[in-house]
Scaffold this motif. Structure first.
Motif, short mmCIF file in Angstrom:
data_model
loop_
_atom_site.label_atom_id
_atom_site.label_comp_id
_atom_site.label_asym_id
_atom_site.label_seq_id
_atom_site.Cartn_x
_atom_site.Cartn_y
_atom_site.Cartn_z
N VAL A 283 0.84 -1.20 0.00
CA VAL A 283 0.00 0.00 0.00
C VAL A 283 0.88 1.25 0.00
O VAL A 283 0.66 2.20 -0.77
CB VAL A 283 -0.94 0.00 1.22
CG1 VAL A 283 -1.77 1.29 1.25
CG2 VAL A 283 -1.86 -1.21 1.20
N LEU A 284 1.89 1.26 0.85
CA LEU A 284 2.80 2.41 0.93
C LEU A 284 3.49 2.65 -0.41
O LEU A 284 3.57 3.80 -0.88
CB LEU A 284 3.84 2.18 2.03
CG LEU A 284 4.98 3.21 2.11
CD1 LEU A 284 4.42 4.60 2.41
CD2 LEU A 284 6.00 2.80 3.16
N ALA A 285 3.99 1.61 -1.03
CA ALA A 285 4.71 1.75 -2.30
C ALA A 285 3.79 2.30 -3.39
O ALA A 285 4.19 3.17 -4.17
CB ALA A 285 5.30 0.41 -2.71
N GLY A 286 2.55 1.81 -3.43
CA GLY A 286 1.63 2.28 -4.45
C GLY A 286 1.30 3.76 -4.29
O GLY A 286 1.29 4.51 -5.28
N VAL A 287 1.04 4.19 -3.05
CA VAL A 287 0.72 5.60 -2.82
C VAL A 287 1.94 6.48 -3.11
O VAL A 287 1.81 7.60 -3.62
CB VAL A 287 0.24 5.81 -1.37
CG1 VAL A 287 -0.05 7.29 -1.11
CG2 VAL A 287 -1.00 4.98 -1.09
N THR A 288 3.13 5.97 -2.81
CA THR A 288 4.34 6.76 -2.99
C THR A 288 4.57 7.14 -4.45
O THR A 288 5.10 8.21 -4.75
CB THR A 288 5.56 5.98 -2.45
OG1 THR A 288 5.39 5.78 -1.04
CG2 THR A 288 6.85 6.74 -2.68
N ARG A 323 0.10 8.07 2.74
CA ARG A 323 1.34 7.38 3.11
C ARG A 323 1.40 7.07 4.60
O ARG A 323 2.04 6.10 5.02
CB ARG A 323 2.55 8.24 2.74
CG ARG A 323 2.73 8.47 1.25
CD ARG A 323 3.68 9.61 0.97
NE ARG A 323 5.01 9.36 1.49
CZ ARG A 323 5.61 10.10 2.42
NH1 ARG A 323 4.98 11.13 2.95
NH2 ARG A 323 6.83 9.82 2.83
N PHE A 324 0.77 7.89 5.42
CA PHE A 324 0.92 7.76 6.87
C PHE A 324 0.17 6.56 7.43
O PHE A 324 0.66 5.91 8.36
CB PHE A 324 0.45 9.04 7.56
CG PHE A 324 1.53 10.08 7.69
CD1 PHE A 324 2.23 10.24 8.87
CD2 PHE A 324 1.86 10.89 6.61
CE1 PHE A 324 3.24 11.19 8.98
CE2 PHE A 324 2.86 11.84 6.71
CZ PHE A 324 3.55 11.99 7.89
N THR A 325 -1.03 6.26 6.91
CA THR A 325 -1.83 5.19 7.51
C THR A 325 -1.13 3.83 7.48
O THR A 325 -0.98 3.19 8.52
CB THR A 325 -3.20 5.12 6.83
OG1 THR A 325 -3.89 6.36 7.01
CG2 THR A 325 -4.03 3.99 7.42
N PRO A 326 -0.67 3.32 6.33
CA PRO A 326 0.01 2.02 6.34
C PRO A 326 1.34 2.04 7.09
O PRO A 326 1.70 1.07 7.74
CB PRO A 326 0.22 1.71 4.85
CG PRO A 326 0.20 3.03 4.17
CD PRO A 326 -0.77 3.86 4.96
N THR A 327 2.04 3.17 7.01
CA THR A 327 3.35 3.23 7.66
C THR A 327 3.22 3.21 9.18
O THR A 327 3.91 2.44 9.86
CB THR A 327 4.11 4.50 7.22
OG1 THR A 327 4.13 4.56 5.79
CG2 THR A 327 5.53 4.48 7.74
N THR A 392 11.83 6.18 2.10
CA THR A 392 10.81 5.70 3.03
C THR A 392 10.40 4.27 2.69
O THR A 392 10.30 3.41 3.58
CB THR A 392 9.57 6.61 2.99
OG1 THR A 392 9.94 7.95 3.29
CG2 THR A 392 8.53 6.14 4.01
N VAL A 393 10.16 3.99 1.42
CA VAL A 393 9.76 2.65 1.01
C VAL A 393 10.87 1.65 1.25
O VAL A 393 10.64 0.52 1.73
CB VAL A 393 9.34 2.64 -0.48
CG1 VAL A 393 8.95 1.23 -0.93
CG2 VAL A 393 8.16 3.59 -0.70
#
Length: 420
Positions: A283-288, A323-327, A392-393
């Motif tokens: 999820v993080l990678a996709g949003v990034t 980005r914040f929610t999954p991280t 970050t990723v």
């Protein structure tokens, strides 16, 4: 209705009440920080300060929160979380009131330091309470509810604050926040459950040593630093850049935050569900990917029609919050409960320090052109942010490599952490 169903309904209602109360605390804490962004152009004019000096006003909050957050790591897990939150939130409200009556740049700087010292630690306790109260399988959605304070601050708080600025000058938003913190404090004192500390037999210094040196914790801190640095380098100067470089008027800035906040509020629950159902690193990678694209566009905008500016800034807000929610869910899942309060306090310190550093770096790179008044150097800030997005990723992937349970969707228990 069966007794078990009735108990489940009461538990769900209580859970929602706790989350909404914590979201209220976060709303004022986040808006107190965010309101500085759209006030940038006005404050630089009123106090006759440079972009670098304005970056100090933004960074002061974060750096003060970093220092007190680190200190809180020694004792937060030894205190009742509710009592600690109420004391800190009261101090935050008084410091915000001090911001409203600051007569000079230096007095405002001092008041920002005090607000950060109280507000930053209060924010870390909020996140610790969410992790304590909400089970792992629903923690993504719980985090999303509390983090909806960010878009609410954008869609409701900041436009309201800017309207008050138009009517009563820059002091008004801080007076509004100080007044709003009073009823929220009473609601929190009434409805938040008492959360006595876990029995800890180790000395505070030993406890802090374990928090600071644990391999998983260190990787979590690095993820947080990169996560925050990426956005905090771009966001503080977005409003001054929109006014100076794209042709937006100060009165039109409210629409940037209104549209961006509304879209972020709508999509926050969507990111929460994605976080609970899928691998958090994916999820993080996709949003990034989308964060990188919009950050490049935002930092390179020249004279632009307002409709196009609003599209770009709205997507930027959505991806920043997404980005914040999954991280944060992944980091929270990686930490044992007995360390969680102290870890979140130190993690908040890392977050605020990274944000403050990003503000200062951006302020050093951006200058105002003497003849036209345009801000120069913002594109360089954008490329630095892109590097932080990618980092970050990479760091989140390294965290998952030693704590795979933290990223796994729908897990119901936290695997015991073994120190490296």
């Amino acid at each position: 209705m069966s007794s078990s169903a009735s108990s489940a309904a009461r538990a769900a209602t209580s859970e929602r009440g706790i989350l909404f109360t914590l979201a209220g605390v976060q709303f004022t804490h986040i808006m107190d920080f965010m309101i500085m962004m759209p006030l940038g152009a006005g404050l630089m004019r009123v106090f006759n300060i440079s972009p670098t000096q304005f970056s100090y006003l933004v960074a002061a909050y974060g750096l003060a929160a970093a220092i007190t957050g680190f200190a809180g790591g020694f004792f937060i897990d030894r205190l009742d979380r509710k009592r600690a939150l109420l004391w800190l939130y009261a101090g935050f409200g008084l410091a915000t009131l001090g911001c409203a009556f600051a007569p000079t740049f230096h007095w405002l700087l001092a008041a920002r330091v005090a607000a950060g010292a109280f507000g930053g630690v209060a924010g870390s306790i909020v996140m610790a309470i969410v992790s304590d109260v909400i089970p792992p399988e629903r923690r993504g959605r719980g985090m999303a509810v509390v983090m909806s304070a960010f878009p609410l601050a954008s869609v409701i708080g900041i436009p309201t604050g800017l309207i008050l600025v138009d009517m009563f000058e820059w002091h008004a938003p801080f007076l509004m926040l100080a007044g709003l913190s009073v009823p929220i404090w009473f609601v929190a004192s009434r409805f938040l459950p008492a959360l006595p500390p876990s029995p800890i037999k180790t000395h505070p210094v030993r406890q802090m040593w374990e928090i600071m040196t644990h391999g998983i914790h260190l990787r979590g801190f690095m993820v947080t630093a990169a996560l925050v640095f990426a956005g905090a380098s771009v966001v503080p100067f977005m409003s001054p850049s929109l006014v100076a470089n794209t042709g937006l008027s100060e009165s039109q800035l409210k629409f940037v935050y209104l549209f961006g906040g509304a879209a972020t509020f709508i999509t926050t629950s969507f990111f929460g569900r994605l976080t609970d159902r899928h691998d958090k690193i994916h999820v993080l990678a996709g949003v990034t990917v989308f964060s990188i694209a919009t950050a490049i566009v935002v930092t390179h905008l020249g004279p632009t029609p307002i409709w196009l500016t609003l599209i770009v800034t709205t997507v930027f807000f959505v991806t920043m919050a997404g980005r914040f929610t999954p991280t944060m869910a992944m980091i929270s899942n990686a930490v044992e409960q007995r360390y969680r309060g102290g870890f979140m306090s130190v993690n908040s310190a890392v977050q605020q320090a990274a944000g403050g550093l990003a503000n200062i770096v951006a302020g050093m790179l951006i200058t105002r052109e003497a003849t036209s008044g345009r801000l120069i150097g913002y594109p360089r800030v954008g490329w630095i942010a892109v590097s932080a997005f990618i980092l970050t990723v990479v760091l989140a992937w390294r965290l998952r490599s030693i704590a795979p349970h933290a990223s796994r969707p729908g897990h119901t228990a936290i695997t015991p952490i073994v120190a490296e």
